[in-house]
Scaffold this motif. Structure first.
Motif, PDB file in Angstrom:
ATOM      1  N   ASP A   1       0.849  -1.205   0.000  1.00  0.00           N
ATOM      2  CA  ASP A   1       0.000   0.000   0.000  1.00  0.00           C
ATOM      3  C   ASP A   1       0.881   1.251   0.000  1.00  0.00           C
ATOM      4  OD1 ASP A   1      -2.152  -1.727   0.176  1.00  0.00           O
ATOM      5  OD2 ASP A   1      -2.322  -1.562   2.344  1.00  0.00           O
ATOM      6  N   ALA A   2       1.851   1.258  -0.881  1.00  0.00           N
ATOM      7  CA  ALA A   2       2.960   2.206  -0.789  1.00  0.00           C
ATOM      8  C   ALA A   2       2.675   3.522  -1.489  1.00  0.00           C
ATOM      9  CB  ALA A   2       4.227   1.583  -1.371  1.00  0.00           C
ATOM     10  N   MET A   3       3.123   4.605  -0.867  1.00  0.00           N
ATOM     11  CA  MET A   3       3.030   5.924  -1.465  1.00  0.00           C
ATOM     12  C   MET A   3       3.886   5.996  -2.729  1.00  0.00           C
ATOM     13  SD  MET A   3       3.187   8.434   1.865  1.00  0.00           S
ATOM     14  CE  MET A   3       2.859   9.907   0.878  1.00  0.00           C
ATOM     15  N   SER A   4       3.331   6.600  -3.777  1.00  0.00           N
ATOM     16  CA  SER A   4       4.071   6.802  -5.025  1.00  0.00           C
ATOM     17  C   SER A   4       3.216   7.639  -5.960  1.00  0.00           C
ATOM     18  CB  SER A   4       4.417   5.456  -5.693  1.00  0.00           C
ATOM     19  OG  SER A   4       3.246   4.732  -6.008  1.00  0.00           O
ATOM     20  N   ASN A   5       3.847   8.204  -6.981  1.00  0.00           N
ATOM     21  CA  ASN A   5       3.138   8.946  -8.031  1.00  0.00           C
ATOM     22  C   ASN A   5       2.115   9.918  -7.433  1.00  0.00           C
ATOM     23  OD1 ASN A   5       4.476   6.970  -9.737  1.00  0.00           O
ATOM     24  ND2 ASN A   5       2.762   5.602  -9.314  1.00  0.00           N
ATOM     25  N   MET A   6       2.577  10.725  -6.499  1.00  0.00           N
ATOM     26  CA  MET A   6       1.649  11.495  -5.664  1.00  0.00           C
ATOM     27  C   MET A   6       0.901  12.594  -6.406  1.00  0.00           C
ATOM     28  SD  MET A   6       3.787  11.670  -2.085  1.00  0.00           S
ATOM     29  CE  MET A   6       5.326  12.234  -2.830  1.00  0.00           C
ATOM     30  N   GLY A   7       1.388  13.018  -7.557  1.00  0.00           N
ATOM     31  CA  GLY A   7       0.678  14.025  -8.322  1.00  0.00           C
ATOM     32  C   GLY A   7      -0.286  13.448  -9.330  1.00  0.00           C
ATOM     33  N   ARG A   8      -0.338  12.112  -9.393  1.00  0.00           N
ATOM     34  CA  ARG A   8      -1.167  11.422 -10.378  1.00  0.00           C
ATOM     35  C   ARG A   8      -2.498  10.963  -9.797  1.00  0.00           C
ATOM     36  NH1 ARG A   8      -2.137   6.010 -11.108  1.00  0.00           N
ATOM     37  NH2 ARG A   8      -2.585   5.287 -13.236  1.00  0.00           N
ATOM     38  N   GLN A   9      -2.424  10.295  -8.649  1.00  0.00           N
ATOM     39  CA  GLN A   9      -3.591   9.705  -8.008  1.00  0.00           C
ATOM     40  C   GLN A   9      -3.217   9.378  -6.574  1.00  0.00           C
ATOM     41  OE1 GLN A   9      -4.975   5.655  -9.057  1.00  0.00           O
ATOM     42  NE2 GLN A   9      -6.928   6.556  -9.659  1.00  0.00           N
ATOM     43  N   SER A  10      -4.201   9.356  -5.698  1.00  0.00           N
ATOM     44  CA  SER A  10      -4.046   8.949  -4.304  1.00  0.00           C
ATOM     45  C   SER A  10      -3.588  10.051  -3.368  1.00  0.00           C
ATOM     46  CB  SER A  10      -3.096   7.746  -4.148  1.00  0.00           C
ATOM     47  OG  SER A  10      -3.562   6.663  -4.919  1.00  0.00           O
ATOM     48  N   LEU A  11      -3.158  11.172  -3.911  1.00  0.00           N
ATOM     49  CA  LEU A  11      -2.861  12.317  -3.051  1.00  0.00           C
ATOM     50  C   LEU A  11      -3.365  13.575  -3.765  1.00  0.00           C
ATOM     51  CD1 LEU A  11       0.393  12.773  -0.965  1.00  0.00           C
ATOM     52  CD2 LEU A  11      -1.242  14.580  -1.461  1.00  0.00           C
ATOM     53  N   ARG A  12      -2.716  14.003  -4.812  1.00  0.00           N
ATOM     54  CA  ARG A  12      -3.310  14.964  -5.743  1.00  0.00           C
ATOM     55  C   ARG A  12      -3.891  14.120  -6.871  1.00  0.00           C
ATOM     56  NH1 ARG A  12      -5.444  19.873  -5.844  1.00  0.00           N
ATOM     57  NH2 ARG A  12      -3.728  20.675  -4.583  1.00  0.00           N
TER      58      ARG A  12
ATOM     59  N   ASP B   1      -7.930   0.018  -1.234  1.00  0.00           N
ATOM     60  CA  ASP B   1      -6.843   0.787  -0.621  1.00  0.00           C
ATOM     61  C   ASP B   1      -6.635   2.109  -1.345  1.00  0.00           C
ATOM     62  OD1 ASP B   1      -4.571   1.221   1.156  1.00  0.00           O
ATOM     63  OD2 ASP B   1      -3.405   1.076  -0.685  1.00  0.00           O
ATOM     64  N   SER B   2      -6.150   3.081  -0.597  1.00  0.00           N
ATOM     65  CA  SER B   2      -5.928   4.416  -1.152  1.00  0.00           C
ATOM     66  C   SER B   2      -4.834   4.442  -2.216  1.00  0.00           C
ATOM     67  CB  SER B   2      -5.559   5.380  -0.014  1.00  0.00           C
ATOM     68  OG  SER B   2      -4.476   4.873   0.745  1.00  0.00           O
ATOM     69  N   TRP B   3      -3.928   3.464  -2.207  1.00  0.00           N
ATOM     70  CA  TRP B   3      -2.834   3.431  -3.176  1.00  0.00           C
ATOM     71  C   TRP B   3      -2.994   2.308  -4.190  1.00  0.00           C
ATOM     72  CZ3 TRP B   3       0.071   7.658  -3.124  1.00  0.00           C
ATOM     73  CH2 TRP B   3       0.082   8.425  -1.951  1.00  0.00           C
ATOM     74  N   GLY B   4      -4.189   1.712  -4.250  1.00  0.00           N
ATOM     75  CA  GLY B   4      -4.423   0.593  -5.148  1.00  0.00           C
ATOM     76  C   GLY B   4      -4.178   0.939  -6.609  1.00  0.00           C
ATOM     77  N   GLY B   5      -4.642   2.118  -7.039  1.00  0.00           N
ATOM     78  CA  GLY B   5      -4.464   2.527  -8.427  1.00  0.00           C
ATOM     79  C   GLY B   5      -3.015   2.719  -8.800  1.00  0.00           C
ATOM     80  N   ASN B   6      -2.230   3.238  -7.876  1.00  0.00           N
ATOM     81  CA  ASN B   6      -0.811   3.406  -8.151  1.00  0.00           C
ATOM     82  C   ASN B   6      -0.062   2.087  -8.057  1.00  0.00           C
ATOM     83  OD1 ASN B   6      -0.175   6.133  -8.880  1.00  0.00           O
ATOM     84  ND2 ASN B   6      -0.917   6.735  -6.868  1.00  0.00           N
TER      85      ASN B   6
ATOM     86  N   GLU C   1     -19.278  25.752 -22.558  1.00  0.00           N
ATOM     87  CA  GLU C   1     -18.631  24.987 -23.620  1.00  0.00           C
ATOM     88  C   GLU C   1     -18.549  23.513 -23.226  1.00  0.00           C
ATOM     89  OE1 GLU C   1     -14.345  24.827 -26.019  1.00  0.00           O
ATOM     90  OE2 GLU C   1     -15.031  26.714 -25.128  1.00  0.00           O
ATOM     91  N   THR C   2     -18.777  22.636 -24.203  1.00  0.00           N
ATOM     92  CA  THR C   2     -18.775  21.195 -23.956  1.00  0.00           C
ATOM     93  C   THR C   2     -17.359  20.633 -24.074  1.00  0.00           C
ATOM     94  OG1 THR C   2     -21.004  21.036 -24.872  1.00  0.00           O
ATOM     95  CG2 THR C   2     -19.771  18.980 -24.630  1.00  0.00           C
ATOM     96  N   TYR C   3     -16.970  19.844 -23.078  1.00  0.00           N
ATOM     97  CA  TYR C   3     -15.654  19.210 -23.065  1.00  0.00           C
ATOM     98  C   TYR C   3     -15.819  17.714 -22.820  1.00  0.00           C
ATOM     99  CZ  TYR C   3     -14.043  24.019 -22.191  1.00  0.00           C
ATOM    100  OH  TYR C   3     -13.805  25.362 -22.273  1.00  0.00           O
ATOM    101  N   GLU C   4     -14.809  16.960 -23.227  1.00  0.00           N
ATOM    102  CA  GLU C   4     -14.755  15.549 -22.866  1.00  0.00           C
ATOM    103  C   GLU C   4     -13.795  15.397 -21.689  1.00  0.00           C
ATOM    104  OE1 GLU C   4     -13.954  11.078 -24.717  1.00  0.00           O
ATOM    105  OE2 GLU C   4     -13.313  12.853 -25.837  1.00  0.00           O
ATOM    106  N   PHE C   5     -14.306  14.849 -20.598  1.00  0.00           N
ATOM    107  CA  PHE C   5     -13.519  14.638 -19.389  1.00  0.00           C
ATOM    108  C   PHE C   5     -13.240  13.142 -19.228  1.00  0.00           C
ATOM    109  CE2 PHE C   5     -16.070  18.414 -18.738  1.00  0.00           C
ATOM    110  CZ  PHE C   5     -15.189  19.319 -18.157  1.00  0.00           C
ATOM    111  N   THR C   6     -12.035  12.822 -18.801  1.00  0.00           N
ATOM    112  CA  THR C   6     -11.683  11.439 -18.473  1.00  0.00           C
ATOM    113  C   THR C   6     -11.575  11.310 -16.965  1.00  0.00           C
ATOM    114  OG1 THR C   6     -10.477  11.109 -20.547  1.00  0.00           O
ATOM    115  CG2 THR C   6      -9.980   9.603 -18.733  1.00  0.00           C
ATOM    116  N   ILE C   7     -12.382  10.438 -16.407  1.00  0.00           N
ATOM    117  CA  ILE C   7     -12.354  10.173 -14.969  1.00  0.00           C
ATOM    118  C   ILE C   7     -11.802   8.766 -14.763  1.00  0.00           C
ATOM    119  CG2 ILE C   7     -13.675  10.078 -12.825  1.00  0.00           C
ATOM    120  CD1 ILE C   7     -15.819  11.793 -14.194  1.00  0.00           C
ATOM    121  N   ARG C   8     -10.652   8.685 -14.133  1.00  0.00           N
ATOM    122  CA  ARG C   8     -10.019   7.389 -13.883  1.00  0.00           C
ATOM    123  C   ARG C   8     -10.463   6.869 -12.521  1.00  0.00           C
ATOM    124  NH1 ARG C   8      -5.068   8.739 -14.626  1.00  0.00           N
ATOM    125  NH2 ARG C   8      -4.598   9.190 -12.464  1.00  0.00           N
TER     126      ARG C   8
END
Length: 623
Positions: A160-171, A275-280, A546-553
């Motif tokens: 359950d390790a912290m990593s890639n903090m600007g991608r997901q799980s923190l920011r 887990d909070s870090w599952g995606g990373n 304005e209409t945009y396409e959003f990606t939600i991971r």
């Protein structure tokens, strides 16, 4: 060999300085102050195997734990590994507990880890091979040391390790996960430099105790709360909440973008679907397995943060087979293979049969257990890859009538609107949470309010809210397994220049004797902040209307939606306090003074095919 003079000296030290203590099978030397390259000294405990109270005179492999949570808490692990032929080293990270220096979030742990490993490698009790251990933050210190390339580092098990903090799980896609606001408010007065002053500790404890009041007065501002008494913690938190782009600030443990920097060693990545870090964790497996020879292994269970020995959480049980009961034995198996060269089960059977081991949730009977929990069930399965090679990515479209279907809408123009009021955000009920500590509920939960949800006490389903758009399938005619990475492609516009859109995947149980109202089980969720719709690297405000396409991971999962169940997707603009609430004003992050109600428009027609992309597994091999 040790001389008689040496043992007399050791006994004298035990009696006079308190530096040593011993039992029949281990000896520990406490609070060795190990110097780093800049002269800062880090407090370190060394546990050595012993016979008759005397340390074994042999150079052995080392298990290292570098953590910010007080090295004294590592005694149980240390005793186990010392009893099994390893030296165990526990070290307080910089600026924490008995270590000198100023704490920074993981940015010092690469060079400090290298220096610590070099010191270990020079000790007569070390054979120069180090395996690391630890969960969460001190899973992150393992990644830090591997990215720094410490020569002595031989293997890691980041859990359950912290990593890639600007991608997901923190920011997370531009939004800030408030569990780390909670972590700072709790830890600024625990083991910090500020905690050395009793008066300051009392003030910081009062601040921590009043977290709900501080939540109601967001945003937290520099110098305006008692957090200023722990300046390095205030500085990190406020900088983190103001730093949206995935840039240099978040680069300390960025594996996804820098996998080639990771030392080529055996890596066992461990995490859970809740887990909070599952995606990373899955992202790291995908990055490292393509970059280093490793080998790289991964296990994903139905767990919440740090609970690999448990089989139930929230409102749900997955069956006793979901737990790994002995938390030390499976780690020892891995270390024995790579630190001692023992030919064992690694790569052959059990947890280590194949590179990927997953728990497929959802095959239970759906009744209540003796504690009133939903028996969602599941089973373990070995796989060779992630994502699974046989995946069929299937679009499920958000229909104008609230249906969720694999058929694309043929309507020329179809929209659904709702209003998002930042002062009344959608409450968080479970999910991928850690450091929740009173303000957040973890794990698998029925999506229904009640006294257990501090900001949604009415016993009504979350789907009853006007700001939650519900899209659900017809009852399934057969079981459907969804295993892998999940995305929502959402076509939307807003009256605001910046706003958020959220998505949640839910397994809808039908009415039954045990659950007359059914059970709405959260499977995974995600968010995107409008100003980061184009890239996580830069902010671009929206043009209202304005209409945009959003990606939600969403977070990855493995779940069988059983025959008779419905697949449901909830769309909204908040999930609080899992994520900070967007004020809709476009002001700089965490520096707003105003909020605005936004009118949100969701498109689901032929030209704007809003959809969730599910990784469907067409056939399930034998267990």
């Amino acid at each position: 060999m040790r001389t008689m003079h040496h043992w007399v000296l050791l006994i004298t030290l035990c009696l006079t300085s308190g530096a040593y203590s011993h039992a029949d099978d281990y000896v520990v030397e406490k609070d060795i102050m190990v110097p780093m390259r800049d002269g800062i000294r880090l407090a370190t405990d060394v546990y050595r195997p012993a016979q008759d109270g005397k340390p074994v005179d042999e150079a052995l492999p080392v298990i290292l734990s570098r953590l910010p949570y007080n090295k004294n808490g590592q005694v149980t692990a240390a005793k186990y590994f010392a009893a099994n032929g390893y030296v165990f080293v526990a070290q307080d990270t910089r600026g924490r507990y008995k270590s000198e220096g100023v704490w920074h979030m993981l940015s010092d742990d690469g060079p400090d880890g290298v220096d610590c490993a070099a010191w270990i490698g020079k000790q007569p009790w070390s054979n120069g091979k180090i395996g690391m251990i630890g969960t969460s933050y001190y899973g992150g210190t393992q990644h830090s040391m591997a990215l720094a390339g410490a020569p002595e580092l031989t293997t890691v098990i980041p859990v359950d390790a912290m990593s890639n903090m600007g991608r997901q799980s923190l920011r997370n896609a531009g939004a800030f996960e408030l569990r780390f606001w909670n972590w700072i408010f709790l830890n600024a007065g625990r083991g910090s430099r500020a905690s050395h002053d009793p008066g300051t500790v009392e003030v910081l404890k009062e601040m921590a105790d009043q977290r709900f009041a501080y939540l109601e007065n967001f945003p937290t501002r520099r110098g305006q709360t008692p957090l200023r008494l722990a300046p390095e913690y205030e500085d990190w938190l406020l900088t983190a909440m103001e730093s949206g782009p995935d840039d240099e600030f978040w680069s300390a443990v960025n594996i996804v973008e820098d996998p080639e920097k990771y030392k080529d060693i055996p890596v066992y990545l461990v995490s859970g679907w809740y887990d909070s870090w599952g995606g990373n964790n899955t992202a790291n497996f995908m990055a490292l397995s393509k970059t280093i020879k490793g080998p790289v292994f991964m296990i994903m269970g139905p767990w919440i943060h740090g609970q690999q020995a448990a089989y139930a959480h929230g409102d749900v049980t997955f069956g006793k087979e979901a737990a790994i009961a002995d938390q030390w034995a499976w780690r020892k198996e891995w270390y024995d293979r790579w630190l001692k060269g023992i030919d064992n089960s690694v790569g052959k059977s059990g947890l280590f049969k194949t590179p990927v081991r997953i728990f497929v949730m959802g095959t239970g009977d759906g009744t209540k257990d003796e504690k009133g929990r939903l028996k969602h069930g599941g089973y373990w399965r070995s796989e060779n890859d992630w994502p699974l090679a046989r995946t069929e990515y299937t679009d499920f479209y958000l229909q104008p009538d609230g249906n969720l279907s694999t058929a694309k809408s043929e309507e020329e123009k179809a929209v659904t609107q709702f209003q998002f009021d930042p002062k009344n955000p959608v409450p968080t009920i479970g999910g991928n949470i850690s450091s929740g500590n009173d303000i957040l509920l973890q794990g698998a939960r029925n999506q229904k309010g009640g006294p257990h949800v501090w900001n949604f006490k009415a016993p009504i389903p979350i789907s009853a809210r006007n700001d939650v758009l519900v899209f659900q399938s017809e009852p399934l005619e057969e079981d459907l397994e969804v295993t892998g990475e999940i995305e929502v492609k959402l076509f939307a516009s807003s009256s605001a220049v910046d706003t958020d859109f959220t998505a949640k995947l839910i397994d809808v149980y039908p009415s039954s004797t045990d659950w007359p109202a059914g059970f709405d089980l959260n499977i995974g969720d995600g968010i995107v902040r409008g100003r980061f719709r184009e890239s996580l690297k830069k902010e671009v405000l929206m043009n209202p209307g304005e209409t945009y396409e959003f990606t939600i991971r969403l977070y990855p999962t493995s779940n069988v939606f059983k025959k008779g169940h419905r697949i449901r997707v909830d769309i909204s603009s908040s999930n609080y306090p899992r994520f900070d609430v967007n004020p809709n004003t476009g002001e700089p992050l965490n520096r707003h003074r105003r909020t605005e109600v936004a009118t949100q428009t969701i498109f689901h027609d032929a030209s704007h095919p809003s959809r969730i992309i599910l990784p469907v597994i067409p056939t399930t091999p034998a267990k």
